[in-house]
Design a protein around this motif. Structure first.
Motif, PDB file in Angstrom:
ATOM      1  N   ALA A   1      -7.048   8.960   0.744  1.00 56.37           N
ATOM      2  CA  ALA A   1      -5.958   8.709   1.700  1.00 56.37           C
ATOM      3  C   ALA A   1      -5.219   7.439   1.314  1.00 56.37           C
ATOM      4  CB  ALA A   1      -6.533   8.550   3.100  1.00 56.37           C
ATOM      5  N   LEU A   2      -3.970   7.353   1.738  1.00 55.01           N
ATOM      6  CA  LEU A   2      -3.211   6.115   1.551  1.00 55.01           C
ATOM      7  C   LEU A   2      -3.910   5.004   2.336  1.00 55.01           C
ATOM      8  CD1 LEU A   2       0.327   7.647   2.097  1.00 55.01           C
ATOM      9  CD2 LEU A   2      -0.430   6.551  -0.014  1.00 55.01           C
TER      10      LEU A   2
ATOM     11  N   ASP B   1       6.841  13.215  -6.721  1.00 54.30           N
ATOM     12  CA  ASP B   1       6.402  12.836  -8.069  1.00 54.30           C
ATOM     13  C   ASP B   1       4.949  12.370  -8.029  1.00 54.30           C
ATOM     14  OD1 ASP B   1       7.843  12.294 -10.833  1.00 54.30           O
ATOM     15  OD2 ASP B   1       9.336  12.851  -9.330  1.00 54.30           O
ATOM     16  N   ILE B   2       4.526  11.618  -9.063  1.00 47.83           N
ATOM     17  CA  ILE B   2       3.108  11.260  -9.162  1.00 47.83           C
ATOM     18  C   ILE B   2       2.885   9.766  -8.955  1.00 47.83           C
ATOM     19  CG2 ILE B   2       1.037  11.460 -10.601  1.00 47.83           C
ATOM     20  CD1 ILE B   2       2.196  14.135 -10.614  1.00 47.83           C
ATOM     21  N   GLY B   3       1.982   9.457  -8.075  1.00 48.74           N
ATOM     22  CA  GLY B   3       1.622   8.063  -7.806  1.00 48.74           C
ATOM     23  C   GLY B   3       0.805   8.038  -6.532  1.00 48.74           C
TER      24      GLY B   3
ATOM     25  N   GLY C   1       7.989   6.964  -6.666  1.00 49.59           N
ATOM     26  CA  GLY C   1       7.505   5.586  -6.610  1.00 49.59           C
ATOM     27  C   GLY C   1       8.396   4.789  -7.548  1.00 49.59           C
ATOM     28  N   ASP C   2       8.327   3.480  -7.456  1.00 50.99           N
ATOM     29  CA  ASP C   2       9.217   2.649  -8.277  1.00 50.99           C
ATOM     30  C   ASP C   2       8.947   2.814  -9.767  1.00 50.99           C
ATOM     31  OD1 ASP C   2       6.918   1.289  -6.966  1.00 50.99           O
ATOM     32  OD2 ASP C   2       7.301  -0.271  -8.439  1.00 50.99           O
TER      33      ASP C   2
ATOM     34  N   THR D   1       4.875  -2.430  -7.636  1.00 51.14           N
ATOM     35  CA  THR D   1       3.789  -2.344  -8.610  1.00 51.14           C
ATOM     36  C   THR D   1       3.559  -0.893  -9.008  1.00 51.14           C
ATOM     37  OG1 THR D   1       1.507  -3.023  -9.064  1.00 51.14           O
ATOM     38  CG2 THR D   1       1.919  -2.088  -6.899  1.00 51.14           C
ATOM     39  N   THR D   2       2.688  -0.712 -10.016  1.00 52.14           N
ATOM     40  CA  THR D   2       2.254   0.624 -10.410  1.00 52.14           C
ATOM     41  C   THR D   2       0.857   0.791  -9.826  1.00 52.14           C
ATOM     42  OG1 THR D   2       3.409   0.115 -12.466  1.00 52.14           O
ATOM     43  CG2 THR D   2       2.129   2.134 -12.440  1.00 52.14           C
ATOM     44  N   ALA D   3       0.800   1.135  -8.550  1.00 47.20           N
ATOM     45  CA  ALA D   3      -0.461   1.017  -7.812  1.00 47.20           C
ATOM     46  C   ALA D   3      -1.523   1.985  -8.294  1.00 47.20           C
ATOM     47  CB  ALA D   3      -0.197   1.213  -6.319  1.00 47.20           C
ATOM     48  N   MET D   4      -1.146   3.239  -8.498  1.00 51.16           N
ATOM     49  CA  MET D   4      -2.159   4.257  -8.734  1.00 51.16           C
ATOM     50  C   MET D   4      -2.981   4.009  -9.996  1.00 51.16           C
ATOM     51  SD  MET D   4      -1.842   8.324  -8.830  1.00 51.16           S
ATOM     52  CE  MET D   4      -2.896   9.110  -7.650  1.00 51.16           C
ATOM     53  N   THR D   5      -2.378   3.387 -10.980  1.00 45.35           N
ATOM     54  CA  THR D   5      -3.104   3.172 -12.224  1.00 45.35           C
ATOM     55  C   THR D   5      -3.703   1.759 -12.307  1.00 45.35           C
ATOM     56  OG1 THR D   5      -0.979   2.726 -13.258  1.00 45.35           O
ATOM     57  CG2 THR D   5      -1.903   4.910 -13.598  1.00 45.35           C
ATOM     58  N   GLY D   6      -3.696   1.030 -11.200  1.00 42.14           N
ATOM     59  CA  GLY D   6      -4.407  -0.250 -11.184  1.00 42.14           C
ATOM     60  C   GLY D   6      -3.572  -1.472 -10.877  1.00 42.14           C
ATOM     61  N   GLY D   7      -2.315  -1.299 -10.544  1.00 41.39           N
ATOM     62  CA  GLY D   7      -1.510  -2.447 -10.122  1.00 41.39           C
ATOM     63  C   GLY D   7      -0.824  -3.176 -11.265  1.00 41.39           C
ATOM     64  N   GLN D   8      -0.448  -2.439 -12.302  1.00 40.75           N
ATOM     65  CA  GLN D   8       0.300  -3.092 -13.380  1.00 40.75           C
ATOM     66  C   GLN D   8       1.712  -3.423 -12.884  1.00 40.75           C
ATOM     67  OE1 GLN D   8      -1.144  -0.092 -13.585  1.00 40.75           O
ATOM     68  NE2 GLN D   8      -2.696  -0.203 -15.183  1.00 40.75           N
ATOM     69  N   ASP D   9       2.390  -4.324 -13.623  1.00 41.26           N
ATOM     70  CA  ASP D   9       3.780  -4.627 -13.263  1.00 41.26           C
ATOM     71  C   ASP D   9       4.615  -3.360 -13.388  1.00 41.26           C
ATOM     72  OD1 ASP D   9       3.185  -7.234 -12.836  1.00 41.26           O
ATOM     73  OD2 ASP D   9       3.856  -7.930 -14.813  1.00 41.26           O
TER      74      ASP D   9
END
Ligand SMILES: Cc1ncc(C[n+]2csc(CCOP(=O)(O)OP(=O)(O)O)c2C)c(N)n1
Ligand code: SF4
Length: 253
Positions: free
Chosen positions: A72-73, A101-103, A145-146, A176-184
């Motif tokens: 869940a979110l 999309d995916i995220g 997502g962004d 951020t790129t949250a789903m893959t670990g919070g990269q910029d």
């Protein structure tokens, strides 16, 4: 010594083929290609057990006593407010379709939101929404997502602008790129400029901040942009609470 080998591998039968060619005809090598295991889909204790000659009902008899916990979110995630608003407005239209999309935001497909019509791959939301809108579907909404937007959404946006497609795009920007670990995320602080640069009319690029208290404003903007006959982009902007927590912890050290 055994002359029969079962190769249990996820994905493609890559190892099985390698072993088979190494060992030659003296050994029977079984796996996904021979039908010992299903050709597609996930490996499970049941289908592996079956491949080993066991009809399993294994400990899974007890599974009915376990409460399912789908992902869940996070509580407090800005994507939640985006879906709450979308669900409220979507019900006001008969044929709403939301292309995703995916995220992390893809979790909006699951309860309690369940606001999804399709989810294909990174970039597909906008092109599918565009195709649907060009074929007459209304309202057609694409949710990005962004990071996904800069990865593969900008080309679709340019096409939609060139063809004057009637779509509403949401870029749920959590910085951020949250789903893959919070990269910029490559587009942070640049989304309005990117959309304007690609040709979205300035009055149809709307930035909102999604705490629940702003819900009336967000739903109002959503309605306005759905009603606009052309390309609109709404950018709900609030930092992912997980990256925010990490930053705060780091700053305290
Ligand atoms: C072609 C492709 N590359 C990489 C990935 C891995 N991936 C899954 S989600 C994601 C990024 C999601 O980031 P964002 O759009 O910012 O959404 P968030 O997770 O922050 O909500 C990536 C790179 C993928 N699914 N497909
Ligand atoms: S990790 Fe961040 S973006 Fe993902 S669900 Fe949690 S708060 Fe939302």
């Amino acid at each position: 010594m055994s002359d029969r080998i079962l190769v249990v591998e996820d994905g493609q039968p890559f190892v099985k083929e390698g072993i088979k060619s190494l060992l030659g005809k003296d050994y029977e090598v079984c796996g996904r290609l021979t039908g010992a295991l299903p050709r597609t889909g996930e490996l499970t204790p049941d289908n592996v057990g079956k491949a080993l000659g066991k009809e399993t009902n294994l400990p899974f008899d007890t599974i009915e006593n376990v409460v399912g916990r789908p992902p869940a979110l996070c509580q407090g995630c800005g994507h939640r407010d985006v879906y709450t608003a979308l669900n409220e407005v979507a019900t006001e239209y008969k044929g709403t379709r939301i292309f995703r999309d995916i995220g992390c935001y893809t979790l909006g497909a699951l309860p309690p939101f369940q606001s999804i019509s399709s989810c294909m791959d990174m970039g597909a939301s906008i092109t599918m929404a565009k195709g649907a809108a060009d074929a007459g579907l209304f309202p057609a909404i694409a949710v990005f997502g962004d990071s996904t937007f800069t990865h593969s959404g900008m080309t679709g946006l340019l096409d939609a602008i060139n063809d004057h497609s009637n779509i509403t795009i949401i870029i749920s920007d959590n910085l951020t790129t949250a789903m893959t670990g919070g990269q910029d995320s490559a587009g942070t602080n640049k989304f309005e400029a990117i959309c304007l640069g690609l040709g979205v009319e300035p009055e149809y690029v709307r930035v909102v901040v999604p705490p629940a208290k702003n819900m009336p404003e967000i739903t109002k903007i959503l309605r306005e942009e759905i009603e606009h006959n052309g390309v609109s982009v709404i950018i709900p902007q609030r930092e992912c609470i997980q990256t925010l927590k990490r930053k705060t912890r780091k700053a305290k050290k």
